[in-house]
Write an enzyme that holds these catalytic residues in place. Structure first.
Site, PDB file in Angstrom:
ATOM      1  N   SER A   1       3.372  -4.895  -3.174  1.00 47.12           N
ATOM      2  CA  SER A   1       2.712  -3.599  -3.054  1.00 47.12           C
ATOM      3  C   SER A   1       3.533  -2.428  -3.559  1.00 47.12           C
ATOM      4  O   SER A   1       2.981  -1.377  -3.862  1.00 47.12           O
ATOM      5  CB  SER A   1       2.321  -3.352  -1.593  1.00 47.12           C
ATOM      6  OG  SER A   1       3.473  -3.403  -0.776  1.00 47.12           O
TER       7      SER A   1
ATOM      8  N   HIS B   1      -3.202  -7.382  -2.515  1.00 49.26           N
ATOM      9  CA  HIS B   1      -3.281  -6.610  -3.767  1.00 49.26           C
ATOM     10  C   HIS B   1      -3.707  -7.466  -4.960  1.00 49.26           C
ATOM     11  O   HIS B   1      -3.764  -6.964  -6.087  1.00 49.26           O
ATOM     12  CB  HIS B   1      -1.937  -5.946  -4.061  1.00 49.26           C
ATOM     13  CG  HIS B   1      -1.529  -4.975  -3.000  1.00 49.26           C
ATOM     14  ND1 HIS B   1      -1.909  -3.654  -3.027  1.00 49.26           N
ATOM     15  CD2 HIS B   1      -0.816  -5.151  -1.859  1.00 49.26           C
ATOM     16  CE1 HIS B   1      -1.425  -3.040  -1.946  1.00 49.26           C
ATOM     17  NE2 HIS B   1      -0.762  -3.927  -1.227  1.00 49.26           N
TER      18      HIS B   1
ATOM     19  N   LYS C   1      -8.564  -3.058   0.366  1.00 52.14           N
ATOM     20  CA  LYS C   1      -8.130  -2.637  -0.975  1.00 52.14           C
ATOM     21  C   LYS C   1      -9.310  -2.819  -1.944  1.00 52.14           C
ATOM     22  O   LYS C   1     -10.264  -2.076  -1.866  1.00 52.14           O
ATOM     23  CB  LYS C   1      -6.841  -3.353  -1.324  1.00 52.14           C
ATOM     24  CG  LYS C   1      -5.825  -3.097  -0.171  1.00 52.14           C
ATOM     25  CD  LYS C   1      -4.438  -3.379  -0.452  1.00 52.14           C
ATOM     26  CE  LYS C   1      -3.570  -3.332   0.794  1.00 52.14           C
ATOM     27  NZ  LYS C   1      -3.454  -2.038   1.459  1.00 52.14           N
TER      28      LYS C   1
HETATM   29  C1  LIG Z   1       0.446  -6.724   1.141  1.00 50.07           C
HETATM   30  C2  LIG Z   1      -0.273  -6.139   2.316  1.00 50.07           C
HETATM   31  N1  LIG Z   1      -0.638  -6.940   3.327  1.00 50.07           N
HETATM   32  C3  LIG Z   1      -1.283  -6.476   4.406  1.00 50.07           C
HETATM   33  C4  LIG Z   1      -1.620  -5.154   4.525  1.00 50.07           C
HETATM   34  C5  LIG Z   1      -2.310  -4.667   5.761  1.00 50.07           C
HETATM   35  O1  LIG Z   1      -3.653  -4.507   5.553  1.00 50.07           O
HETATM   36  P1  LIG Z   1      -4.541  -3.479   6.403  1.00 50.07           P
HETATM   37  O2  LIG Z   1      -4.413  -2.160   5.730  1.00 50.07           O
HETATM   38  O3  LIG Z   1      -5.904  -4.057   6.350  1.00 50.07           O
HETATM   39  O4  LIG Z   1      -3.992  -3.460   7.795  1.00 50.07           O
HETATM   40  C6  LIG Z   1      -1.288  -4.289   3.481  1.00 50.07           C
HETATM   41  C7  LIG Z   1      -1.638  -2.881   3.497  1.00 50.07           C
HETATM   42  O5  LIG Z   1      -1.748  -1.992   3.877  1.00 50.07           O
HETATM   43  C8  LIG Z   1      -0.587  -4.776   2.355  1.00 50.07           C
HETATM   44  O6  LIG Z   1      -0.227  -3.975   1.346  1.00 50.07           O
END
Ligand SMILES: Cc1ncc(COP(=O)(O)O)c(C=O)c1O
Length: 420
Positions: free
Chosen positions: A208, A236, A267
């Site tokens: 990310s 992502h 996303k």
């Molecule tokens: C790689 C990754 N995994 C998990 C999450 C968590 O997802 P959520 O925003 O649905 O809690 C995010 C982001 O915010 C993320 O970038």
């Protein structure tokens, strides 16, 4: 110490814990640090957005009385589906039919046929027959790992893996390997070989903060060699990677070789909520042992309806993903021609690496004034020498918006001497 200089010499890392100070004293000291950031116009967090997110958005910052239209380069809405009429309609229809809340945890009354449909759709998208959906990606990642791994097990984690994955490993043994480094992974695997009951390699499909891709085919091969399992977070990668946007397993053609695919609807899938896709028996176990599933209400019907519609749009409108990739190629080519260091970005996430926290903050301040919405990524999120401006593109950006951004970056890159 003068209060003007505190944000130059301190970072968030200095306030995790202040020995001998209770929480209220700690909050007071942190406020002094934050106030200094605000004074310097470096406080570009939690700006207020109005209306739909498209390539641009009306945004009010902390320094101006009125909102202005900004080129919006900080969302992870890679396909621009949060404003797609069919996705909005999917959310509205679900809200009308099922009401505003799910009312309960999934096992205790919060499951509707719509929730089951989304579990089926996301499982299929990821090459499985079964999946669980949670109200957030953070909760689903952290609590699934907590449910799977205990004191006799080991999580072998890429050092840049998402916080939700790292936090899930607090009750197990955790070993890190160097980011995307297969030799390092092999070394850690060989050290863990005999010692632990379950060995689980945990990686992001797309990272990310760097936008680079985990070499999943090679990771899977190493896992087989050492008797380890593989879990990939496709947050992502979903909607972005693979010939039809199904994510990392499609990109590397390793369906059925990855044991657990997790991710989020927040996303490309333009909603909110997390998922875990895996074999039926593991999913059944997680339903009863993942505390984020057992002890949290099911996602709202509107979120589920929007996510279902978004999955449908990814299947029926492949042109959107092609537009995203055209934007990625155009933006990347120009950034490289200008001489920016964009690390090993391969997707819609672009780190503009400045290598200096203050330069990063100043560039973000100036971009904010120019009407370009980006975010700084600073120590301790990344080492100081990798401080960066983080940009994420979407299919909704126009070439004109990308050109305005590139011109601004060229001007600032030269001004702050990060390009020649
Ligand atoms: C790689 C990754 N995994 C998990 C999450 C968590 O997802 P959520 O925003 O649905 O809690 C995010 C982001 O915010 C993320 O970038």
């Amino acid at each position: 110490m003068k209060s003007e200089s505190i944000s130059a010499i301190k970072s968030l890392a200095d306030f995790y814990d202040l020995p001998g100070k209770d929480i209220m004293q700690r909050a007071k000291e942190f406020k002094v640090f934050l106030d200094d950031i605000k004074d310097k116009k470096h406080y570009n967090y939690k700006r207020t957005s109005y209306g739909l997110a498209t390539g641009t958005r009306m945004v009010k910052d902390h320094y101006n009385a009125h909102a202005k239209e900004m080129i919006y380069l900080s969302a992870n809405d890679y396909l621009g589906l949060t404003s797609h009429p069919k996705v909005i309609e999917g959310g509205i229809a679900a809200l009308r039919q099922y009401g505003s809340g799910s009312g309960s945890a999934p096992l205790l009354g919060g499951t509707t046929d719509l929730h089951l449909q989304l579990e089926k759709e996301i499982a299929h998208l990821k090459g499985f027959t079964t999946a669980l959906i949670h109200a957030s990606g953070y909760a689903s990642n952290a609590s699934a790992i907590m449910a799977m791994l205990g004191k006799e097990d080991v999580a072998i984690t890429d050092m840049f893996a998402h916080a939700s994955l790292i936090d899930g490993c607090k009750n197990t043994n955790q070993k890190f390997f160097k980011h995307n480094d297969l030799e390092s992974l092999e070394h850690v695997l060989s050290m863990c070989c005999e010692t632990y009951r379950t060995k689980l390699i945990i990686v992001d499909g797309v990272y990310s903060m760097d936008g680079d891709i985990a070499p999943l085919d090679k990771i899977v091969a190493l896992a087989k060699q050492f008797g380890a399992y593989v879990m990939v977070d496709d947050a992502h990668a979903t909607g972005v990677l693979g010939a039809t946007g199904r994510g990392s397993c499609e990109h590397f053609n390793v369906y059925n070789q990855v044991d657990i695919v997790c991710g989020t609807f927040s996303k490309s899938l333009a909603s909110v909520g997390g998922f875990i896709a895996a074999k039926p028996e593991l999913i059944e176990l997680l339903q009863f042992y993942s505390r984020g599933y057992m002890f949290a209400s099911a996602p709202t019907p509107a979120a589920v309806g929007a996510a279902l519609a978004a999955i449908q749009v990814t299947k029926t409108e492949p042109q959107i993903r092609q537009n995203l990739w055209a934007n990625i190629t155009y933006f990347k080519t120009n950034l490289l021609q200008l001489g920016f260091n964009i690390g090993s970005s391969q997707t819609a996430i672009f780190p503009i690496i400045t290598g200096n926290d203050l330069v990063t903050k100043e560039i973000c301040r100036e971009l904010n004034e120019m009407g370009i919405y980006v975010n700084p990524v600073l120590y301790p999120a990344v080492p100081r020498r990798f401080a960066r401006v983080r940009i994420s593109l979407s299919a909704a950006h126009t070439k004109a918006q990308l050109d305005v951004t590139l011109n601004a970056l060229e001007y600032l890159g030269k001004k702050y001497k990060i390009i020649a």
